[in-house]
Motif scaffolding. Structure first.
Motif, PDB file in Angstrom:
ATOM      1  N   LEU A  27       0.773  -1.320  -0.159  1.00 29.07           N
ATOM      2  CA  LEU A  27      -0.024   0.020   0.006  1.00 29.07           C
ATOM      3  C   LEU A  27       1.009   1.121  -0.060  1.00 29.07           C
ATOM      4  O   LEU A  27       2.058   1.252   0.522  1.00 29.07           O
ATOM      5  CB  LEU A  27      -0.900  -0.112   1.158  1.00 29.07           C
ATOM      6  CG  LEU A  27      -1.892  -0.922   1.154  1.00 29.07           C
ATOM      7  CD1 LEU A  27      -2.530  -1.033   2.574  1.00 29.07           C
ATOM      8  CD2 LEU A  27      -2.926  -0.988   0.279  1.00 29.07           C
ATOM      9  N   LEU A  31      -4.328   7.468   1.668  1.00 30.25           N
ATOM     10  CA  LEU A  31      -5.172   7.866   0.491  1.00 30.25           C
ATOM     11  C   LEU A  31      -4.940   8.939  -0.293  1.00 30.25           C
ATOM     12  O   LEU A  31      -3.894   9.790   0.050  1.00 30.25           O
ATOM     13  CB  LEU A  31      -6.345   7.754   0.921  1.00 30.25           C
ATOM     14  CG  LEU A  31      -7.280   6.586   1.797  1.00 30.25           C
ATOM     15  CD1 LEU A  31      -8.535   7.027   2.227  1.00 30.25           C
ATOM     16  CD2 LEU A  31      -7.503   5.310   0.497  1.00 30.25           C
ATOM     17  N   SER A  85       5.981   2.355   0.864  1.00 26.66           N
ATOM     18  CA  SER A  85       5.563   3.302  -0.094  1.00 26.66           C
ATOM     19  C   SER A  85       6.418   2.956  -1.508  1.00 26.66           C
ATOM     20  O   SER A  85       6.027   2.906  -2.525  1.00 26.66           O
ATOM     21  CB  SER A  85       5.546   4.403   0.020  1.00 26.66           C
ATOM     22  OG  SER A  85       5.095   4.817   1.120  1.00 26.66           O
ATOM     23  N   TRP A  88       5.444  -0.131  -3.223  1.00 28.24           N
ATOM     24  CA  TRP A  88       3.916   0.280  -3.880  1.00 28.24           C
ATOM     25  C   TRP A  88       4.393   0.855  -5.222  1.00 28.24           C
ATOM     26  O   TRP A  88       3.914   0.481  -6.305  1.00 28.24           O
ATOM     27  CB  TRP A  88       2.955   1.336  -3.215  1.00 28.24           C
ATOM     28  CG  TRP A  88       1.809   1.355  -3.590  1.00 28.24           C
ATOM     29  CD1 TRP A  88       0.604   0.741  -3.611  1.00 28.24           C
ATOM     30  CD2 TRP A  88       1.451   2.408  -4.690  1.00 28.24           C
ATOM     31  NE1 TRP A  88      -0.319   1.227  -4.361  1.00 28.24           N
ATOM     32  CE2 TRP A  88       0.253   2.346  -4.848  1.00 28.24           C
ATOM     33  CE3 TRP A  88       2.162   3.578  -5.106  1.00 28.24           C
ATOM     34  CZ2 TRP A  88      -0.587   3.417  -5.625  1.00 28.24           C
ATOM     35  CZ3 TRP A  88       1.691   4.674  -5.739  1.00 28.24           C
ATOM     36  CH2 TRP A  88       0.347   4.438  -6.019  1.00 28.24           C
ATOM     37  N   GLY A 120       0.995   9.447  -0.243  1.00 28.15           N
ATOM     38  CA  GLY A 120      -0.375   9.459   0.222  1.00 28.15           C
ATOM     39  C   GLY A 120      -0.730  10.630   0.975  1.00 28.15           C
ATOM     40  O   GLY A 120       0.035  11.637   0.838  1.00 28.15           O
ATOM     41  N   GLN A 136      -8.271   1.294  -5.248  1.00 25.43           N
ATOM     42  CA  GLN A 136      -7.904   0.843  -3.635  1.00 25.43           C
ATOM     43  C   GLN A 136      -7.390   1.644  -2.801  1.00 25.43           C
ATOM     44  O   GLN A 136      -7.510   1.766  -1.638  1.00 25.43           O
ATOM     45  CB  GLN A 136      -7.094  -0.645  -3.865  1.00 25.43           C
ATOM     46  CG  GLN A 136      -7.583  -1.725  -4.478  1.00 25.43           C
ATOM     47  CD  GLN A 136      -7.522  -1.748  -5.862  1.00 25.43           C
ATOM     48  OE1 GLN A 136      -6.802  -0.896  -6.560  1.00 25.43           O
ATOM     49  NE2 GLN A 136      -7.941  -2.701  -6.619  1.00 25.43           N
ATOM     50  N   SER A 137      -6.637   2.662  -3.395  1.00 22.01           N
ATOM     51  CA  SER A 137      -5.997   3.719  -2.503  1.00 22.01           C
ATOM     52  C   SER A 137      -6.399   5.127  -3.097  1.00 22.01           C
ATOM     53  O   SER A 137      -5.668   6.188  -2.680  1.00 22.01           O
ATOM     54  CB  SER A 137      -4.500   3.289  -2.606  1.00 22.01           C
ATOM     55  OG  SER A 137      -3.925   3.527  -3.774  1.00 22.01           O
ATOM     56  N   THR A 138      -7.463   5.205  -3.876  1.00 25.14           N
ATOM     57  CA  THR A 138      -7.715   6.573  -4.612  1.00 25.14           C
ATOM     58  C   THR A 138      -9.198   6.926  -4.445  1.00 25.14           C
ATOM     59  O   THR A 138     -10.078   6.026  -4.596  1.00 25.14           O
ATOM     60  CB  THR A 138      -7.409   6.607  -5.997  1.00 25.14           C
ATOM     61  OG1 THR A 138      -6.052   6.164  -6.228  1.00 25.14           O
ATOM     62  CG2 THR A 138      -7.706   7.976  -6.540  1.00 25.14           C
ATOM     63  N   GLN A 220     -10.997   5.833   5.037  1.00 27.20           N
ATOM     64  CA  GLN A 220      -9.902   5.539   6.014  1.00 27.20           C
ATOM     65  C   GLN A 220     -10.390   4.459   7.291  1.00 27.20           C
ATOM     66  O   GLN A 220      -9.876   3.631   7.385  1.00 27.20           O
ATOM     67  CB  GLN A 220      -9.181   6.523   6.843  1.00 27.20           C
ATOM     68  CG  GLN A 220      -8.551   7.459   5.813  1.00 27.20           C
ATOM     69  CD  GLN A 220      -8.047   8.620   6.380  1.00 27.20           C
ATOM     70  OE1 GLN A 220      -8.669   9.502   7.323  1.00 27.20           O
ATOM     71  NE2 GLN A 220      -6.801   9.338   5.965  1.00 27.20           N
ATOM     72  N   THR A 223     -11.368   1.048   5.628  1.00 27.05           N
ATOM     73  CA  THR A 223     -10.240   0.442   4.703  1.00 27.05           C
ATOM     74  C   THR A 223      -9.255  -0.498   5.783  1.00 27.05           C
ATOM     75  O   THR A 223      -8.751   0.300   6.867  1.00 27.05           O
ATOM     76  CB  THR A 223      -9.335   1.370   3.929  1.00 27.05           C
ATOM     77  OG1 THR A 223     -10.222   2.118   3.000  1.00 27.05           O
ATOM     78  CG2 THR A 223      -8.452   0.704   3.172  1.00 27.05           C
ATOM     79  N   TRP A 225      -5.976  -0.813   6.216  1.00 31.08           N
ATOM     80  CA  TRP A 225      -4.859  -0.410   5.981  1.00 31.08           C
ATOM     81  C   TRP A 225      -3.765  -0.869   6.597  1.00 31.08           C
ATOM     82  O   TRP A 225      -3.868  -2.333   7.526  1.00 31.08           O
ATOM     83  CB  TRP A 225      -4.804   1.398   6.434  1.00 31.08           C
ATOM     84  CG  TRP A 225      -4.071   2.215   5.304  1.00 31.08           C
ATOM     85  CD1 TRP A 225      -2.752   2.820   5.720  1.00 31.08           C
ATOM     86  CD2 TRP A 225      -4.422   2.510   4.127  1.00 31.08           C
ATOM     87  NE1 TRP A 225      -2.789   3.478   4.346  1.00 31.08           N
ATOM     88  CE2 TRP A 225      -3.415   3.203   3.490  1.00 31.08           C
ATOM     89  CE3 TRP A 225      -5.698   1.909   3.314  1.00 31.08           C
ATOM     90  CZ2 TRP A 225      -3.633   3.582   2.104  1.00 31.08           C
ATOM     91  CZ3 TRP A 225      -5.478   2.415   1.935  1.00 31.08           C
ATOM     92  CH2 TRP A 225      -4.461   3.396   1.306  1.00 31.08           C
TER      93      TRP A 225
END
Length: 243
Positions: A27, A31, A85, A88, A120, A136-138, A220, A223, A225
């Motif tokens: 991830l 977000l 990060s 990712w 993020g 998934q992260s947007t 958030q 999710t 995370w």
């Protein structure tokens, strides 16, 4: 029936056999909120307001143009990424391997958007970011408004006549639509490409920002995370910034 043809499934209750642990998802650090907007719908103003509410950095035209021109600044953004990060980012770059972009400038823009998303907790205005980044992260939203209201806003902002403002709104809409089509093969007017479409004339700028902030905080909270990142609604109020 031949026993070899029987498919045995794990029971729903009791012992279910030895489970193979699932690989942990890679991830970004948080977000990303991507704001697409019609010309004159005040999407930039809403982005700045929601950025203030969340304590997130806003990447709009000026900051993105600066980063596109400064390779050292882009490299600095990437070197500041955490290990997870960076993983990712590498995964996203691999996902886009072989993708043919219309120009080197477009390719540089795409990579910059990935780096920003890897960091993020960012608000990206335009540039087709929501069509590029994984859902998934947007959170991808579009800000719209009636044409007369958009013309009136741009006329006031740029001190244009009614006719000049109408032409400017139409020209900007055409440029943005052409960019999305050429770079990402997408249509901005397709509502199914967004998590939400907000009418800034009906809701107002402040309400749009509050709704977007609520969407982010709710996402958030819901999710799963990374384990070392807390993403819960603040106990003392929706808009309190996390410590």
């Amino acid at each position: 029936m031949n026993p070899k043809d029987v498919v045995y499934e794990s029971p729903l209750h009791g012992y279910q056999g030895d489970r193979v642990p699932q690989a942990q998802k890679v991830l970004p650090a948080g977000l990303t909120l991507c704001i697409s907007r019609e010309a004159g719908a005040r999407g930039g103003t809403i982005a700045r307001k929601v950025g203030d509410l969340l304590g997130w950095q806003v990447f709009a035209q000026d900051s993105i143009d600066y980063l596109l021109q400064q390779e050292n600044a882009r490299q600095q953004l990437e070197t500041e990424l955490s290990i997870s990060s960076q993983d990712w980012l590498a995964e996203q770059r691999k996902r886009l391997e072989g993708q043919r972009w219309p120009s080197e400038d477009a390719k540089t823009l795409v990579d910059l958007l990935l780096v920003i998303a890897a960091r993020g907790e960012a608000v990206i205005v335009g540039r087709g970011a929501g069509f590029l980044l994984p859902p998934q992260s947007t959170i991808h939203v579009r800000i719209v408004a009636p044409f007369p209201d958009r013309v009136a806003w741009l006329a006031q902002l740029l001190r244009l006549t009614q006719q000049q403002a109408e032409e400017e709104v139409q020209a900007r809409d055409r440029r943005r639509a052409r960019f999305l089509s050429q770079v990402f093969g997408q249509e901005a007017a397709d509502p199914t490409r967004y998590d939400a479409v907000l009418n800034s004339s009906r809701l107002g700028v402040e309400a749009c920002a509050q709704i977007l902030g609520w969407m982010v905080r709710t996402r958030q909270a819901l999710t799963a995370w990374a384990s070392d990142r807390e993403a819960l609604l603040p106990d003392s109020g929706l808009w309190e910034r996390p410590s």
